[in-house]
Design a protein around this motif. Structure first.
Motif, short mmCIF file in Angstrom:
data_model
loop_
_atom_site.label_atom_id
_atom_site.label_comp_id
_atom_site.label_asym_id
_atom_site.label_seq_id
_atom_site.Cartn_x
_atom_site.Cartn_y
_atom_site.Cartn_z
N VAL A 98 0.88 -1.17 0.00
CA VAL A 98 0.00 0.00 0.00
C VAL A 98 0.91 1.21 0.00
O VAL A 98 1.65 1.44 0.96
CB VAL A 98 -0.94 0.00 1.23
N GLY A 137 -7.22 4.51 3.12
CA GLY A 137 -6.76 3.85 4.33
C GLY A 137 -6.14 4.82 5.31
O GLY A 137 -6.06 6.02 5.07
N ARG A 138 -5.73 4.25 6.42
CA ARG A 138 -5.03 5.04 7.41
C ARG A 138 -4.03 4.16 8.14
O ARG A 138 -4.20 2.96 8.27
CB ARG A 138 -6.00 5.69 8.40
N GLY A 139 -2.99 4.79 8.59
CA GLY A 139 -1.96 4.10 9.36
C GLY A 139 -1.97 4.60 10.78
O GLY A 139 -3.04 4.69 11.40
N ARG A 140 -0.80 5.00 11.27
CA ARG A 140 -0.69 5.35 12.68
C ARG A 140 -1.09 6.77 13.00
O ARG A 140 -1.53 7.05 14.11
CB ARG A 140 0.78 5.21 13.14
N GLN A 141 -0.90 7.69 12.04
CA GLN A 141 -1.15 9.09 12.38
C GLN A 141 -2.65 9.33 12.50
O GLN A 141 -3.45 8.68 11.85
CB GLN A 141 -0.51 10.02 11.35
N VAL A 185 6.30 10.39 6.83
CA VAL A 185 5.23 9.51 7.28
C VAL A 185 4.23 9.33 6.14
O VAL A 185 4.03 10.23 5.33
CB VAL A 185 4.51 10.03 8.55
N GLY A 186 3.64 8.13 6.09
CA GLY A 186 2.65 7.85 5.05
C GLY A 186 3.23 7.17 3.81
O GLY A 186 2.56 7.04 2.80
N GLY A 208 3.73 4.17 3.39
CA GLY A 208 2.99 2.94 3.12
C GLY A 208 3.55 1.74 3.82
O GLY A 208 4.43 1.85 4.68
N LYS A 209 3.03 0.59 3.44
CA LYS A 209 3.41 -0.66 4.10
C LYS A 209 3.38 -1.81 3.12
O LYS A 209 2.68 -1.75 2.11
CB LYS A 209 2.42 -0.96 5.22
N1 ATP Z 1 -2.09 -2.25 10.01
C1 ATP Z 1 -2.55 -1.97 8.79
N2 ATP Z 1 -3.46 -2.78 8.22
C2 ATP Z 1 -3.92 -2.53 6.98
N3 ATP Z 1 -3.56 -1.49 6.24
C3 ATP Z 1 -2.66 -0.63 6.77
C4 ATP Z 1 -2.12 -0.82 8.07
N4 ATP Z 1 -1.24 0.17 8.32
C5 ATP Z 1 -1.25 0.95 7.23
N5 ATP Z 1 -2.11 0.48 6.30
C6 ATP Z 1 -2.37 1.03 4.98
O1 ATP Z 1 -1.19 1.66 4.55
C7 ATP Z 1 -1.43 3.04 4.30
C8 ATP Z 1 -0.23 3.85 4.65
O2 ATP Z 1 0.09 3.65 5.99
P1 ATP Z 1 1.24 4.51 6.65
O3 ATP Z 1 2.38 4.57 5.71
O4 ATP Z 1 0.67 5.81 7.11
O5 ATP Z 1 1.60 3.54 7.87
P2 ATP Z 1 2.14 3.94 9.29
O6 ATP Z 1 2.18 2.68 10.08
O7 ATP Z 1 1.34 5.07 9.82
O8 ATP Z 1 3.65 4.37 8.98
P3 ATP Z 1 4.26 5.89 8.98
O9 ATP Z 1 4.55 6.19 10.40
O10 ATP Z 1 5.48 5.78 8.11
O11 ATP Z 1 3.21 6.78 8.37
C9 ATP Z 1 -2.66 3.36 5.11
O12 ATP Z 1 -3.34 4.48 4.56
C10 ATP Z 1 -3.45 2.08 4.98
O13 ATP Z 1 -4.09 2.06 3.71
#
Ligand code: ATP
Ligand code: MG
Length: 112
Positions: free
Chosen positions: A7, A35-39, A86-87, A89-90
């Motif tokens: 993602v 989607g959303r992650g940690r923030q 940040v953002g 992805g994963k």
């Molecule tokens: N645990 C999760 N399960 C499913 N999808 C996830 C998960 N974490 C993140 N995603 C997906 O990945 C996208 C990007 O996540 P993001 O890069 O913000 O992860 P993060 O863990 O917040 O890392 P960072 O601190 O680098 O932002 C999210 O918008 C979501 O679509």
């Protein structure tokens, strides 16, 4: 065989796709997800008011790969998708039991 679900940022997709194709990785599924992650979310101004947008559009790339290619493909995705902010992805990795090419009936690594 393994399934990679990456993602990533929408604006990084073309770079990631080109890098994957250059490495000979041709089969993929691509979709747009929200989607959303940690923030907690991004504050965005719309017609004078501030909104908290917690679901951000991302590009979801799904690839089924041979186990021996897994680490190389993960490195390619990281190198082309990373901005350092940040953002970024994963990447999610899981096992795949079987792949069957419908046209030929080939199975397993030969069908990937
Ligand atoms: N645990 C999760 N399960 C499913 N999808 C996830 C998960 N974490 C993140 N995603 C997906 O990945 C996208 C990007 O996540 P993001 O890069 O913000 O992860 P993060 O863990 O917040 O890392 P960072 O601190 O680098 O932002 C999210 O918008 C979501 O679509
Ligand atoms: Mg995040």
């Amino acid at each position: 065989m393994k399934r990679i679900i990456a993602v990533i940022r929408e604006e990084r997709f073309e770079l990631v796709k080109t890098a994957l194709l250059t490495a000979g990785c041709e089969g993929m599924n691509v979709s747009t997800v929200k989607g959303r992650g940690r923030q907690i979310g991004i504050k965005e101004s719309y017609r004078g008011s501030s909104y908290c947008i917690d679901l951000i559009p991302k590009t979801r790339v799904e690839l089924i790969v041979k186990e021996e290619d897994l680490d190389e493909i993960i490195d390619i995705i990281i190198d082309s998708a990373r901005t350092g902010e940040v953002g970024d992805g994963k990447i999610f990795v899981s096992d795949v039991e079987e792949v069957i090419r419908i046209r030929t009936g080939e199975r397993g690594n030969k069908a990937v």
